[in-house]
Design an enzyme around this catalytic site. Structure first.
Site, short mmCIF file in Angstrom:
data_model
loop_
_atom_site.label_atom_id
_atom_site.label_comp_id
_atom_site.label_asym_id
_atom_site.label_seq_id
_atom_site.Cartn_x
_atom_site.Cartn_y
_atom_site.Cartn_z
N PHE A 190 0.85 -1.20 0.00
CA PHE A 190 0.00 0.00 0.00
C PHE A 190 0.88 1.24 0.00
CE2 PHE A 190 -3.14 -2.76 2.46
CZ PHE A 190 -3.99 -2.95 1.37
N GLU A 191 0.39 2.31 -0.66
CA GLU A 191 1.21 3.52 -0.81
C GLU A 191 1.51 4.21 0.51
OE1 GLU A 191 -0.72 6.56 -3.12
OE2 GLU A 191 -2.56 6.42 -1.98
N GLY A 192 0.70 3.95 1.53
CA GLY A 192 0.98 4.54 2.84
C GLY A 192 2.30 4.05 3.42
N GLY A 193 2.85 2.98 2.85
CA GLY A 193 4.15 2.47 3.33
C GLY A 193 4.02 1.12 3.98
N HIS A 231 2.42 11.16 -6.47
CA HIS A 231 2.73 10.93 -5.05
C HIS A 231 4.26 10.82 -4.85
CE1 HIS A 231 1.28 8.52 -1.26
NE2 HIS A 231 1.90 9.62 -0.95
#
Lengths: 256, 319
Positions: free
Chosen positions: A53-56, B123
């Site tokens: 996920f892009e949140g890390g 991003h």
């Protein structure tokens, strides 16, 4: 066998796109149907699927009934292998560690370019949409699966704005733009599953969903499609797929 | 003005900062004095996570204006900054309240009427802009954005042919905000800050900015920091002010402490998406300007919801 009235369009989307994933893959999933479908695949035929996920987050294992409201919430980290910075996880795409990117879409065109930025002229937009998020990064750097609703206004000849690049203008225009890796691979809708021609890079129906006619797909698409005479039909959702999916999203956050 | 701060200026500004080991704890009502109208403000966290909401709330109450705000993904905090007039320029990759609620009508209203600008980057591009800023170099090379209309709208980014390989690459300019606003789980009175869970772009943001204001769930002793220095993510000498604000990200979440306060978020979204002007005014009057303190704001969210969010937040450690 299940009947069409046994499931919603969103459920069909989630299940058909989950089937596109293979065990052992590393998949970078966006929020909504992709997150849900990747988690579903993990519970069914892909126990060894690694979800990013892009949140890390590396190796997410989202809990049933606790779907994260975005891919940047703490719920994404439950039972993960690693948490890291957002830029760091996105850089894994650039380095090449990710097999498949998996996103939803607001508007797509014949070359698989996605628009999530503007409806109408960007200089004087009719509607300003939320923008790329990680979408542009994912689409630029890896093979893409897109799950989206099939409507004529969403399947257009040319998108108003290329937020996340597919094959750009077809042929080798993607590579020439500076994107030699990845590209649009599959588009899954409630009507059909699509791939892209190896040479022209135009969208091409691969299989129709049960009970859907060619005419119906064409009617809902803003550009001409070429159907193979022996085009296949996708298997409808199984009881097991549906029940597992409903356990994951009991509040019907993403499968309404 | 160049989009990138000249290196001489970057170094001179940093030399001028008081980087001594000193206590920097201030009250929430005093933080606005660290931010000037027109400043570029980097915002930590992402979407509904570790948003420095109490700081944004304090800046709006102090009637700051013309702030240029950057954040990797911006949520209802972006709405509040536009809706209050505190900001007319947001640099981000994604701007809406959250995927559950569709497109923010507040963002739409301000951008479509030309009242404010939403400057879109990918991003990763936002991350590499902060990274370049943190590294003290004018740009970083990336591959995304090439071939897209996101790039077509960003003359600030430069396409080059790589001097080693001849490939096309994109150079994204360093972003060195005047001020960074960051919320953390704990820090000491000097500013040694520990972040649990997802750190997003906060470390690069802190090192890139010319000033860092922290809010923290709690202030701990320097001894406690020294017991686990591997958990310290931001060093004291980068920090200029610290405010202890329990629930400082409310109604958003803070990893391991509380999840988002969804009833309040839903109430907010309903109010402003129905009427981005009148609904926003109503929200700001009731929840930002009327309360005497952050505690009074939390009181308006309601004890039950704060407790529910806390119970869910701490459950991350049960798994």
């Amino acid at each position: 066998m299940t009947h069409k009235s046994d499931y919603t369009a969103a459920e069909l989307l989630a299940i058909l796109s989950a089937r596109q994933l293979k065990d052992g893959m590393v998949v970078f999933a966006g929020v909504g149907i992709p997150l849900l479908a990747a988690t579903l695949a993990q519970r069914l035929h892909c126990p060894g699927l690694t979800i990013l996920f892009e949140g890390g987050v590396i190796g997410a294992f989202v809990e049933p009934g606790k779907l994260p409201p975005s891919t940047n919430d703490q719920r994404c980290t439950v039972r993960a292998n690693m948490v890291l910075g957002s830029a760091e996880v996105l850089l894994l795409l650039q380095r090449g560690y990710v097999d498949v990117g998996f996103m939803g879409g607001a508007q797509i065109d014949q070359y698989g370019n996605l628009n999530s930025s503007f409806i109408g002229d960007p200089k004087k937009p009719k509607t300003r949409l939320p923008g790329t998020g990680g979408g542009n990064d994912i689409a630029s750097l890896t093979n893409m699966i897109v799950a989206m609703k099939h409507e004529k206004r969403r399947f257009v000849e040319n998108v108003d704005f290329i937020t996340s690049p597919g094959w750009i203008k077809g042929n080798d225009t993607r590579r020439k733009s500076g994107l030699p890796a990845g590209g649009m691979f599959r588009v899954v809708t409630e009507l059909a599953v699509f791939g892209f021609d190896e040479k022209t890079r135009r969208m091409k129906p691969l299989a129709l969903n049960l009970g859907v006619s060619r005419a119906q797909v064409q009617e809902n698409t803003g550009f001409p499609l070429e159907f193979d005479s022996d085009i296949g039909v996708t298997e409808p959702p199984t009881e097991q797929e549906l029940s597992t999916l409903r356990v994951l999203d009991p509040e019907r956050l993403y499968i309404a | 003005m160049s989009v990138v701060k000249p290196y001489d200026k970057l170094r001179k500004d940093l030399s001028a900062r008081d980087r001594s080991l000193r206590e920097k704890v201030v009250a929430l009502e005093d933080v606005a004095s660290f931010v000037r109208d027109g400043d570029s403000v980097g915002i930590g966290g992402s979407t509904m996570s570790r948003t420095p909401m109490a700081l944004i709330w304090a800046l709006i109450r102090a009637r700051r204006k013309s702030l240029s705000c950057s954040r990797c993904i911006i949520s209802s905090d972006g709405d509040l900054l536009f809706g209050s007039g505190a900001s007319d320029h947001v640099i981000t990759s994604w701007f809406s309240q959250g995927i559950l609620w569709g497109v923010s009508k507040v963002m739409r209203h301000h951008v479509e009427t030309g009242k404010a600008r939403f400057e879109e980057w990918s991003h990763l591009a936002i991350g590499m802009r902060f990274r370049a800023g943190a590294m003290g170099v004018p740009f970083m090379p990336i591959r995304p954005m090439l071939g897209s209309d996101v790039l077509a709208q960003r003359p600030e980014a430069k396409e080059i042919d790589c001097p080693f390989t001849g490939e096309k690459l994109l150079l994204v300019p360093a972003l060195n905000p005047d001020v960074a606003l960051i919320h953390v789980q704990r820090c000491d009175p000097y500013g040694n800050a520990q972040i649990d869970g997802l750190q997003f772009m906060d470390i690069d943001l802190a090192m890139a900015a010319n000033k860092v204001i922290l809010t923290t769930e709690r202030i701990v002793s320097n001894d406690q920091i020294r017991r686990a220095p591997d958990q310290t993510k931001i060093p004291f000498f980068a920090v200029d002010a610290i405010v202890e604000v329990p629930y400082g990200s409310a109604p958003h979440e803070c990893y391991g402490v509380y999840e988002p306060m969804m009833k309040h978020m839903e109430h907010y979204v309903e109010l402003v998406n129905k009427d981005p002007v009148g609904g926003m005014k109503e929200y700001l009057d009731k929840y930002v300007f009327a309360p005497k303190s952050w505690a009074e704001f939390l009181d308006l969210i309601g004890l039950e919801e704060v407790l529910t969010a806390s119970r869910a937040g701490k459950s991350i450690y049960d798994a």
